[in-house]
Design a protein around this motif. Structure first.
Motif, PDB file in Angstrom:
ATOM      1  N   LEU A  25       0.839  -1.193   0.000  1.00  0.00           N
ATOM      2  CA  LEU A  25       0.000   0.000   0.000  1.00  0.00           C
ATOM      3  C   LEU A  25       0.878   1.249   0.000  1.00  0.00           C
ATOM      4  N   THR A  26       0.507   2.223  -0.823  1.00  0.00           N
ATOM      5  CA  THR A  26       1.175   3.526  -0.856  1.00  0.00           C
ATOM      6  C   THR A  26       0.132   4.602  -0.609  1.00  0.00           C
ATOM      7  N   ILE A  27       0.463   5.547   0.280  1.00  0.00           N
ATOM      8  CA  ILE A  27      -0.426   6.669   0.570  1.00  0.00           C
ATOM      9  C   ILE A  27       0.347   7.957   0.317  1.00  0.00           C
ATOM     10  N   GLN A  28      -0.241   8.843  -0.473  1.00  0.00           N
ATOM     11  CA  GLN A  28       0.413  10.098  -0.846  1.00  0.00           C
ATOM     12  C   GLN A  28       0.136  11.185   0.187  1.00  0.00           C
ATOM     13  N   GLU A  29       1.052  12.160   0.269  1.00  0.00           N
ATOM     14  CA  GLU A  29       0.814  13.330   1.116  1.00  0.00           C
ATOM     15  C   GLU A  29      -0.462  14.039   0.671  1.00  0.00           C
ATOM     16  N   GLY A  30      -1.249  14.484   1.645  1.00  0.00           N
ATOM     17  CA  GLY A  30      -2.446  15.255   1.344  1.00  0.00           C
ATOM     18  C   GLY A  30      -3.707  14.438   1.165  1.00  0.00           C
ATOM     19  N   GLU A  31      -3.600  13.135   1.241  1.00  0.00           N
ATOM     20  CA  GLU A  31      -4.784  12.293   1.064  1.00  0.00           C
ATOM     21  C   GLU A  31      -5.588  12.159   2.359  1.00  0.00           C
ATOM     22  N   ILE A  32      -6.889  11.909   2.204  1.00  0.00           N
ATOM     23  CA  ILE A  32      -7.676  11.274   3.261  1.00  0.00           C
ATOM     24  C   ILE A  32      -7.928   9.869   2.756  1.00  0.00           C
ATOM     25  N   PHE A  33      -7.201   8.929   3.328  1.00  0.00           N
ATOM     26  CA  PHE A  33      -7.261   7.553   2.852  1.00  0.00           C
ATOM     27  C   PHE A  33      -8.182   6.765   3.763  1.00  0.00           C
ATOM     28  N   SER A 202     -13.384  10.459   2.135  1.00  0.00           N
ATOM     29  CA  SER A 202     -12.132   9.936   1.596  1.00  0.00           C
ATOM     30  C   SER A 202     -11.862  10.383   0.166  1.00  0.00           C
ATOM     31  N   THR A 203     -10.585  10.679  -0.111  1.00  0.00           N
ATOM     32  CA  THR A 203     -10.150  10.930  -1.480  1.00  0.00           C
ATOM     33  C   THR A 203      -9.791   9.623  -2.178  1.00  0.00           C
ATOM     34  N   ARG A 204      -9.387   8.629  -1.389  1.00  0.00           N
ATOM     35  CA  ARG A 204      -9.081   7.301  -1.926  1.00  0.00           C
ATOM     36  C   ARG A 204      -9.428   6.272  -0.875  1.00  0.00           C
ATOM     37  N   VAL A 205      -9.774   5.061  -1.318  1.00  0.00           N
ATOM     38  CA  VAL A 205     -10.289   4.035  -0.406  1.00  0.00           C
ATOM     39  C   VAL A 205      -9.569   2.720  -0.646  1.00  0.00           C
ATOM     40  N   GLY A 206      -9.198   2.050   0.447  1.00  0.00           N
ATOM     41  CA  GLY A 206      -8.718   0.680   0.388  1.00  0.00           C
ATOM     42  C   GLY A 206      -9.697  -0.217   1.118  1.00  0.00           C
ATOM     43  N   ILE A 207      -9.950  -1.391   0.572  1.00  0.00           N
ATOM     44  CA  ILE A 207     -10.867  -2.351   1.200  1.00  0.00           C
ATOM     45  C   ILE A 207     -10.080  -3.578   1.605  1.00  0.00           C
ATOM     46  N   MET A 208     -10.120  -3.901   2.903  1.00  0.00           N
ATOM     47  CA  MET A 208      -9.419  -5.065   3.431  1.00  0.00           C
ATOM     48  C   MET A 208     -10.410  -6.154   3.813  1.00  0.00           C
ATOM     49  N   ASP A 209      -9.978  -7.388   3.626  1.00  0.00           N
ATOM     50  CA  ASP A 209     -10.752  -8.543   4.094  1.00  0.00           C
ATOM     51  C   ASP A 209      -9.785  -9.699   4.268  1.00  0.00           C
ATOM     52  N   GLY A 210      -9.873 -10.359   5.404  1.00  0.00           N
ATOM     53  CA  GLY A 210      -9.002 -11.502   5.653  1.00  0.00           C
ATOM     54  C   GLY A 210      -7.522 -11.159   5.633  1.00  0.00           C
ATOM     55  N   GLY A 211      -7.175  -9.930   6.049  1.00  0.00           N
ATOM     56  CA  GLY A 211      -5.776  -9.525   6.095  1.00  0.00           C
ATOM     57  C   GLY A 211      -5.198  -9.076   4.779  1.00  0.00           C
ATOM     58  N   ARG A 212      -6.004  -9.079   3.721  1.00  0.00           N
ATOM     59  CA  ARG A 212      -5.524  -8.678   2.393  1.00  0.00           C
ATOM     60  C   ARG A 212      -6.195  -7.382   1.945  1.00  0.00           C
ATOM     61  N   LEU A 213      -5.487  -6.620   1.133  1.00  0.00           N
ATOM     62  CA  LEU A 213      -6.069  -5.465   0.474  1.00  0.00           C
ATOM     63  C   LEU A 213      -6.686  -5.963  -0.825  1.00  0.00           C
ATOM     64  N   ILE A 214      -8.019  -6.018  -0.859  1.00  0.00           N
ATOM     65  CA  ILE A 214      -8.689  -6.650  -2.007  1.00  0.00           C
ATOM     66  C   ILE A 214      -9.109  -5.640  -3.072  1.00  0.00           C
ATOM     67  N   ALA A 215      -9.073  -4.347  -2.748  1.00  0.00           N
ATOM     68  CA  ALA A 215      -9.366  -3.313  -3.740  1.00  0.00           C
ATOM     69  C   ALA A 215      -8.834  -1.990  -3.225  1.00  0.00           C
ATOM     70  N   CYS A 216      -8.412  -1.107  -4.138  1.00  0.00           N
ATOM     71  CA  CYS A 216      -7.875   0.191  -3.734  1.00  0.00           C
ATOM     72  C   CYS A 216      -8.010   1.165  -4.897  1.00  0.00           C
ATOM     73  N   GLY A 217      -8.448   2.387  -4.614  1.00  0.00           N
ATOM     74  CA  GLY A 217      -8.565   3.398  -5.652  1.00  0.00           C
ATOM     75  C   GLY A 217      -9.481   4.522  -5.214  1.00  0.00           C
TER      76      GLY A 217
END
Length: 312
Positions: A25-33, A202-217
């Motif tokens: 996972l990468t998060i940029q400066e200025g985001e609400i993640f 949020s400006t960008r969203v990550g979805i976790m399930d079972g310890g994995r990042l299953i979607a991000c954008g």
């Protein structure tokens, strides 16, 4: 924008159980993640590793160019953590609570007083600063928790389920505080299992399930993944299992999700197959109170990826 957070192949285990599983996972400066996921998805474990409270078993985490494992003091100075479990002292005044945490970050003298007053005013507790948190409502305690985390003006503010167990007014206050902190220059990671909160800020969203990042954008990118789906919510009492099973067997039903008083049906075209749905329910003598068609959202995406509701 510069990369503020970089996680590469991060793993955390408890015995044989993998809680976080090769997270990148990468998060940029200025985001609400916004970090979404049900309880047990690995969200809190992830942010505890990022903030240096948990050891990483495998992989690496960097914050503002510093390794969390190798340069813990440098990274902790850049973080303000608002934990899910309240981190305040009930027998100390609100003012003393904020001063205590501010001193841990090295603030002293006139700057200490200025920042503490600023933080209490920001969360709306300046007029209650001499009162002890044991007399506060749940929402006020959450706001005090935020004040304790922001006095040193951190580059990254991590909020872990900050609205658990509070009233709607306090929830709205916290969400607006997140927006304002971001406008003031802080990057924010906001974890929740409330899809509507994450969608609101949020400006960008990550979805976790079972310890994995299953979607991000971005939310637009994530909604595009389920752009062909429509959701039909049917409000009715006592829909028998036989009717639900018959709907599931229909070749154009993507998912059928029972509700306490009704059912959600996901399909490619409500207009084309509404008569089929009504026929099945009528055959099983289901009395429909209302029908609502909605566009796909983050909850729809989560169902599509995992086959279950976000708050199951």
């Amino acid at each position: 924008m510069n990369r503020l957070v970089e996680m590469k192949d991060v793993v955390k285990k408890y015995g044989s159980k993998v809680t976080v599983d090769h997270l990148n996972l990468t998060i940029q400066e200025g985001e609400i993640f916004g970090l979404l996921g049900p309880n047990g998805a690995g969200k809190s474990t992830t942010i505890h590793m990022l903030s240096g409270l948990l050891k990483i078993d495998y992989g690496s985490i960097c914050l503002d160019g510093f390794s969390v494992a190798e340069r813990p003091l440098e990274t902790k100075r850049r973080i303000g953590l608002v934990p899910q479990d309240l981190a305040i002292y009930e027998e100390m005044s609100a003012l003393d609570n904020v001063m205590f945490f501010a001193r841990l970050y090295g603030l002293r003298g006139a700057l200490l007083k200025e920042r503490v007053d600023e933080a209490l005013a920001f969360v709306g507790l300046q007029d209650r600063k001499k009162d002890k948190p044991k007399s506060f409502s749940g929402g006020m305690k959450r706001r005090l928790n935020i004040a304790c985390a922001i006095t040193h003006r951190p580059k990254l503010i991590i909020m872990d389920e900050p609205t658990v167990g509070i009233d709607p007014q306090s929830r709205n206050h916290i969400l607006e505080s997140v927006r304002e902190l971001n406008r003031m220059g802080s990057t924010v990671i906001y974890t929740s299992h409330y899809m509507e909160e994450v969608a609101a800020i949020s400006t960008r969203v990550g979805i976790m399930d079972g310890g994995r990042l299953i979607a991000c954008g971005t939310q637009e990118e994530l909604r595009a993944k389920v752009a062909g789906e429509e959701k039909l919510t049917i409000e009715a009492q006592g829909i028998p299992e036989a009717a639900l099973e018959e709907l599931r067997q229909h070749p154009h039903m993507i998912r059928v999700v029972p509700l306490e008083e009704g059912v959600e049906v996901y399909l490619n075209s409500t207009q084309a197959y509404l008569q089929d749905i009504l026929f099945v329910l009528s055959k099983h003598q289901v009395r429909i109170r209302s029908l609502t068609q909605t566009e796909p959202d983050l909850e729809t995406l989560f169902l599509s990826l995992t086959g279950r509701s976000l708050r199951d």
